[in-house]
Design a protein around this motif. Sequence first.
Motif, PDB file in Angstrom:
ATOM      1  N   PHE A 122      -9.572  11.279   0.374  1.00  0.00           N
ATOM      2  CA  PHE A 122     -10.128  11.069   1.701  1.00  0.00           C
ATOM      3  C   PHE A 122     -10.076   9.593   2.092  1.00  0.00           C
ATOM      4  N   ILE A 123     -10.495   8.705   1.180  1.00  0.00           N
ATOM      5  CA  ILE A 123     -10.474   7.262   1.450  1.00  0.00           C
ATOM      6  C   ILE A 123      -9.047   6.789   1.669  1.00  0.00           C
ATOM      7  N   ASP A 124      -8.128   7.246   0.830  1.00  0.00           N
ATOM      8  CA  ASP A 124      -6.725   6.859   0.974  1.00  0.00           C
ATOM      9  C   ASP A 124      -6.174   7.318   2.321  1.00  0.00           C
ATOM     10  N   SER A 125      -6.598   8.497   2.772  1.00  0.00           N
ATOM     11  CA  SER A 125      -6.136   9.014   4.057  1.00  0.00           C
ATOM     12  C   SER A 125      -6.646   8.172   5.217  1.00  0.00           C
ATOM     13  N   ILE A 126      -7.908   7.749   5.126  1.00  0.00           N
ATOM     14  CA  ILE A 126      -8.495   6.928   6.187  1.00  0.00           C
ATOM     15  C   ILE A 126      -7.776   5.592   6.301  1.00  0.00           C
ATOM     16  N   ILE A 127      -7.659   4.885   5.184  1.00  0.00           N
ATOM     17  CA  ILE A 127      -7.038   3.556   5.197  1.00  0.00           C
ATOM     18  C   ILE A 127      -5.548   3.663   5.491  1.00  0.00           C
TER      19      ILE A 127
END
Length: 215
Positions: A122-127
């Motif tokens: 999820f974090i990788d997708s956001i950034i």
Amino acid sequence: MSEIITRYVYSADKEGSPAECLGAHTHKYSKGEMIVVNLSNTLTETAIVTEGTVLIVNISSDGQKSILDICRKGDSFGCGVFPKIGLDACCAIAGSACSVAYLSYNKLLDGCDKKCSRHSIFIDSIIGGAARRYAAHIDILSRRTIREKVIAAFCFFLDTKKCIQQKLPVSLSELADYICCDRSAMMREIKRLNDEGILRSNGRRITLDTDISLL
């Protein structure tokens, strides 16, 4: 990657959802409604667009408006994806009727006590999603002519492989603000593309008759 974000945001009734793990809360906005007055003050929450479109708008000291980002379903803005200094006149405005989920940025980084496996994705997708949007916008702005900017923007917002009518996520006036050019000059270029049989346009509805990615 935006699909990963939206699938995760929508799974509010499942283990590992933002609502359960990250304390997400959702708000709905009407078209044109101010969402965040000053984005440099968004120090605690990251926002995810779950429906509709959000415009990140900058107003210069002389009153000129430019659109820095167009956030669609699954895209993020706010803390973690916006600089804490500079661009003090930036705000977030609902480009259409929209829903936005707000997540605690600290909880987003730290994860929850359950250490759900989807958090890192999820974090990788956001950034990663924000970085790809910014890179695409820089590429559009770097084009030498208005025609090239228009084509690059259409390549970004539309599926160039489909010869069916598609709808731009913003109005043509907003598109001109996004590619930083005069609206009348942009409209003349779109008319030329129509006359050359490259595309057919009806307002923000575009039908591509040629794979413009090859131009």
